[in-house]
Design a protein around this motif. Structure first.
Motif, PDB file in Angstrom:
ATOM      1  N   MET B   1     197.488  68.977  60.183  1.00  0.00           N
ATOM      2  CA  MET B   1     197.289  67.568  60.506  1.00  0.00           C
ATOM      3  C   MET B   1     198.642  66.926  60.798  1.00  0.00           C
ATOM      4  O   MET B   1     199.632  67.247  60.171  1.00  0.00           O
ATOM      5  CB  MET B   1     196.644  66.886  59.303  1.00  0.00           C
ATOM      6  N   ALA B   2     198.687  66.045  61.753  1.00  0.00           N
ATOM      7  CA  ALA B   2     199.917  65.306  62.028  1.00  0.00           C
ATOM      8  C   ALA B   2     200.086  64.228  60.967  1.00  0.00           C
ATOM      9  O   ALA B   2     199.112  63.779  60.373  1.00  0.00           O
ATOM     10  CB  ALA B   2     199.819  64.667  63.410  1.00  0.00           C
ATOM     11  N   GLY B   4     200.295  60.888  59.006  1.00  0.00           N
ATOM     12  CA  GLY B   4     199.766  59.539  59.159  1.00  0.00           C
ATOM     13  C   GLY B   4     198.475  59.447  59.943  1.00  0.00           C
ATOM     14  O   GLY B   4     198.089  58.357  60.350  1.00  0.00           O
ATOM     15  N   VAL B   5     197.809  60.571  60.190  1.00  0.00           N
ATOM     16  CA  VAL B   5     196.558  60.523  60.935  1.00  0.00           C
ATOM     17  C   VAL B   5     195.399  60.174  60.019  1.00  0.00           C
ATOM     18  O   VAL B   5     194.496  59.442  60.367  1.00  0.00           O
ATOM     19  CB  VAL B   5     196.297  61.865  61.634  1.00  0.00           C
ATOM     20  N   ALA B   6     195.421  60.737  58.820  1.00  0.00           N
ATOM     21  CA  ALA B   6     194.378  60.419  57.846  1.00  0.00           C
ATOM     22  C   ALA B   6     195.072  59.933  56.581  1.00  0.00           C
ATOM     23  O   ALA B   6     196.297  59.919  56.494  1.00  0.00           O
ATOM     24  CB  ALA B   6     193.521  61.634  57.577  1.00  0.00           C
ATOM     25  N   GLY B   7     194.300  59.551  55.588  1.00  0.00           N
ATOM     26  CA  GLY B   7     194.865  58.980  54.375  1.00  0.00           C
ATOM     27  C   GLY B   7     195.710  59.970  53.599  1.00  0.00           C
ATOM     28  O   GLY B   7     195.604  61.177  53.799  1.00  0.00           O
ATOM     29  N   GLU B   9     195.440  60.914  50.598  1.00  0.00           N
ATOM     30  CA  GLU B   9     194.633  61.783  49.738  1.00  0.00           C
ATOM     31  C   GLU B   9     194.261  63.069  50.492  1.00  0.00           C
ATOM     32  O   GLU B   9     194.246  64.148  49.913  1.00  0.00           O
ATOM     33  CB  GLU B   9     193.346  61.077  49.300  1.00  0.00           C
ATOM     34  N   ILE B  10     193.966  62.931  51.785  1.00  0.00           N
ATOM     35  CA  ILE B  10     193.588  64.105  52.582  1.00  0.00           C
ATOM     36  C   ILE B  10     194.819  64.970  52.831  1.00  0.00           C
ATOM     37  O   ILE B  10     194.769  66.195  52.742  1.00  0.00           O
ATOM     38  CB  ILE B  10     192.916  63.667  53.909  1.00  0.00           C
ATOM     39  N   ARG B  12     197.430  65.272  50.944  1.00  0.00           N
ATOM     40  CA  ARG B  12     197.797  65.944  49.695  1.00  0.00           C
ATOM     41  C   ARG B  12     196.861  67.126  49.436  1.00  0.00           C
ATOM     42  O   ARG B  12     197.303  68.199  49.022  1.00  0.00           O
ATOM     43  CB  ARG B  12     197.723  64.939  48.550  1.00  0.00           C
TER      44      ARG B  12
END
Lengths: 201, 201
Positions: B1-2, B4-7, B9-10, B12
């Motif tokens: 994942m790049a 800052g694309v998802a929260g 929590e994801i 981590r």
């Protein structure tokens, strides 16, 4: 692990780990032991990360991506180009495109492709909201970034037909030689596409 | 994942999953998405299983195995043969032997091998308690079920020397042709061992 060798909590951990993609029964046992040995460093933090993700993960009602907020981080980001919507099959494709840094617009996650074989029709996909979004006046282009598979391309045609009603330009990803690719190893379809869609040097 | 694309929590969750053996960054992303999509069926139960394992897993002070009770299930099992102790490097070896169903005795987990290269000496292993256990009057045999590697065999010799003080028979696993193995694919060492230690037919 053989039955009854360790406590039920350890057996359950292994059973659930074995259901992750990429882990089978043997690697799930290895992973469980690895976690248990690194209890403070890994098992505890993962337990917390799982619980937190379980509480906070939501699907964005605008684009269908997953995030811990709805609308998601990308949909909320005012610096992104609202005139372009990039349509992908899956959240993993969205993440891949974000890693490339080539997309400045918004996304729309279909949640799969049409598939006669798997019995997935238009109602199973996140298509209706796409048509609604594409009909908004600020949207000028929809880029179909679907996989170059039969199902992906069938879905691309279907979506293109539906988008006729919205007055937007519909484009798709270029076909061609992958960067670093050797011609000798590429299929005929890719090579013909690369010749047909050649660009000035 | 790049980024800052998802929260967070994801992010981590993916970072921690990538530290499991057998999962790299890409498969950790896949696993995370798989979990998120099956929130009720997988993410929730796994969060609970991790938390429970984290609370309840202990190392058995008798044999060094992991379980949710101390002494562990095997050490507590009165139906097992208390006169034999099978010495293994690791808990995974104990589980493998238990799956074979060939061991009726107790176990002792060393927690690794001696290794000059990795700087592991006798004090890093669970050897002292083994000598104590082997000195008990009810123990008649110690079976060394260590890996047939250089480190495993070095450790076997070291343990055998220490066990001279305890009046027990020390044995080791047989070398030979693995069941289902083809002679043509076996190394010379295995073949000579199989010939030397041939058994009546």
């Amino acid at each position: 692990m053989a039955r009854g060798v360790a406590g039920p909590e350890i057996e359950r951990l292994i059973q659930l780990l074995a259901r992750l993609p990429g882990l089978g029964p043997r690697s799930a046992r290895r992973a469980a032991l690895h976690l248990i040995r690194r209890k403070e460093l890994l098992l505890g933090p993962l337990a917390e990360a799982f619980a937190r993700a379980n509480e906070s993960v939501v699907v964005c009602r605008t684009c269908g991506s997953v995030d811990t907020r709805d609308p998601c981080t990308i949909c909320c980001d005012g610096s992104r180009d609202a005139s372009t919507i990039v349509v992908v099959e899956d959240v993993s494709d969205l993440w891949a495109l974000e890693r490339s840094g080539a997309v400045t617009g918004a996304y729309h996650v279909l949640g799969g492709t049409l598939s006669a074989l798997d019995g997935r029709g238009p109602d199973d996909l996140n298509i209706e909201t796409l048509v609604q979004r594409a009909s908004r006046p600020e949207v000028g282009e929809v880029i179909l970034a679907l996989n170059a598979t039969v199902d992906g391309q069938t879905t691309a045609h279907y979506v293109t037909d539906l988008l006729q009603t919205a007055s937007v330009k519909v484009t798709r990803l270029a076909h061609g030689v992958p960067v670093g690719g050797e011609l000798d190893y590429l299929d005929e379809g890719t090579l013909s596409a690369a010749i047909r869609q050649r660009t000035p040097f």
